[in-house]
Design an enzyme around this catalytic site. Structure first.
Site, mmCIF file in Angstrom:
data_model
loop_
_atom_site.group_PDB
_atom_site.id
_atom_site.type_symbol
_atom_site.label_atom_id
_atom_site.label_comp_id
_atom_site.label_asym_id
_atom_site.label_seq_id
_atom_site.Cartn_x
_atom_site.Cartn_y
_atom_site.Cartn_z
ATOM 1 N N ASP A 29 0.849 -1.192 0.000
ATOM 2 C CA ASP A 29 0.000 0.000 0.000
ATOM 3 C C ASP A 29 0.887 1.244 0.000
ATOM 4 O O ASP A 29 1.882 1.323 0.718
ATOM 5 C CB ASP A 29 -0.909 -0.011 1.232
ATOM 6 C CG ASP A 29 -2.043 0.997 1.118
ATOM 7 O OD1 ASP A 29 -3.199 0.573 1.041
ATOM 8 O OD2 ASP A 29 -1.754 2.220 1.105
ATOM 9 N N ILE A 30 0.512 2.221 -0.824
ATOM 10 C CA ILE A 30 1.315 3.434 -0.957
ATOM 11 C C ILE A 30 1.238 4.296 0.313
ATOM 12 O O ILE A 30 2.148 5.105 0.568
ATOM 13 C CB ILE A 30 0.869 4.225 -2.215
ATOM 14 C CG1 ILE A 30 1.973 5.128 -2.714
ATOM 15 C CG2 ILE A 30 -0.424 4.979 -1.973
ATOM 16 C CD1 ILE A 30 1.714 5.685 -4.104
ATOM 17 N N ASN A 37 -12.912 -2.606 2.317
ATOM 18 C CA ASN A 37 -13.798 -1.446 2.374
ATOM 19 C C ASN A 37 -14.769 -1.535 1.202
ATOM 20 O O ASN A 37 -14.350 -1.751 0.066
ATOM 21 C CB ASN A 37 -12.983 -0.153 2.284
ATOM 22 C CG ASN A 37 -12.115 0.057 3.513
ATOM 23 O OD1 ASN A 37 -12.550 -0.215 4.625
ATOM 24 N ND2 ASN A 37 -10.890 0.519 3.315
ATOM 25 N N VAL A 66 -10.462 3.276 -3.882
ATOM 26 C CA VAL A 66 -10.178 2.648 -5.177
ATOM 27 C C VAL A 66 -11.271 1.617 -5.445
ATOM 28 O O VAL A 66 -11.420 0.641 -4.697
ATOM 29 C CB VAL A 66 -8.782 1.987 -5.181
ATOM 30 C CG1 VAL A 66 -8.534 1.304 -6.518
ATOM 31 C CG2 VAL A 66 -7.698 3.018 -4.892
ATOM 32 N N HIS A 107 -10.271 -5.107 -3.315
ATOM 33 C CA HIS A 107 -8.946 -5.452 -2.768
ATOM 34 C C HIS A 107 -9.086 -5.746 -1.288
ATOM 35 O O HIS A 107 -9.954 -5.184 -0.606
ATOM 36 C CB HIS A 107 -7.938 -4.323 -3.000
ATOM 37 C CG HIS A 107 -8.399 -2.982 -2.536
ATOM 38 N ND1 HIS A 107 -9.258 -2.198 -3.285
ATOM 39 C CD2 HIS A 107 -8.161 -2.287 -1.391
ATOM 40 C CE1 HIS A 107 -9.509 -1.070 -2.638
ATOM 41 N NE2 HIS A 107 -8.864 -1.104 -1.479
ATOM 42 N N HIS A 122 -7.079 -5.488 2.252
ATOM 43 C CA HIS A 122 -5.946 -4.931 2.982
ATOM 44 C C HIS A 122 -5.447 -6.007 3.943
ATOM 45 O O HIS A 122 -6.241 -6.560 4.716
ATOM 46 C CB HIS A 122 -6.364 -3.725 3.827
ATOM 47 C CG HIS A 122 -6.827 -2.537 3.041
ATOM 48 N ND1 HIS A 122 -6.055 -1.415 2.864
ATOM 49 C CD2 HIS A 122 -7.998 -2.286 2.409
ATOM 50 C CE1 HIS A 122 -6.731 -0.514 2.159
ATOM 51 N NE2 HIS A 122 -7.915 -1.022 1.870
#
Ligand code: DGP
Length: 120
Positions: free
Chosen positions: A31-32, A88, A97, A101, A103
């Site tokens: 993750d950025i 999420n 986004v 995905h 996390h």
């Protein structure tokens, strides 16, 4: 592929990311904006906008995503102390986004404030 989707562009290698896993169906990258010492995003190559957009034939893919989480938790040595997995879904969850995905976060005790899977 959705041309407007940042994760589709990462998967297509049009944008850079720090990949930690790739197979024919699934990728994972860092993750950025990490919310924990280990914060990985486990992402299907197939563009699915949200958890609510899953189709019946995505059931095995969802199982495989969790299997990859499990493997990565072990590879990043989170398996003994524990970790958090978050999806999420939609605006109230703070989904940013719109490409499904998971996390995967760990590496320190995780408090409620980062249960959302975002931020530092
Ligand atoms: P969310 O949609 O709220 O579940 O979170 C999206 C996450 O994706 C957020 O923690 C930050 C991360 N992110 C957004 N853009 C990029 C990017 O270009 N590269 C990487 N590696 N992560 C990103």
């Amino acid at each position: 592929m959705d041309d407007d989707c940042i994760f589709c562009k990462i998967i297509a290698k049009e944008l850079e990311a720090d990949f930690v896993y790739e197979d024919s169906e699934i990728v994972a990258f860092k993750d950025i904006h990490p919310a924990a010492p280990v914060h990985l995003l486990v992402v299907p190559r197939k563009h699915i906008s949200t958890l609510m957009d899953l189709q019946d034939d995505d059931v095995s893919l969802m199982g495989r995503l969790h299997g990859v989480v499990n493997d990565l938790a072990r590879a990043f040595k989170l398996d003994k102390k524990g970790f958090r997995v978050v999806i999420n879904c939609g605006k109230d969850a703070g989904q940013v986004v719109y490409h499904l995905h998971l996390h995967l976060m760990g590496g320190r005790p995780l408090l409620r404030d980062i249960a959302k899977g975002q931020g530092t």
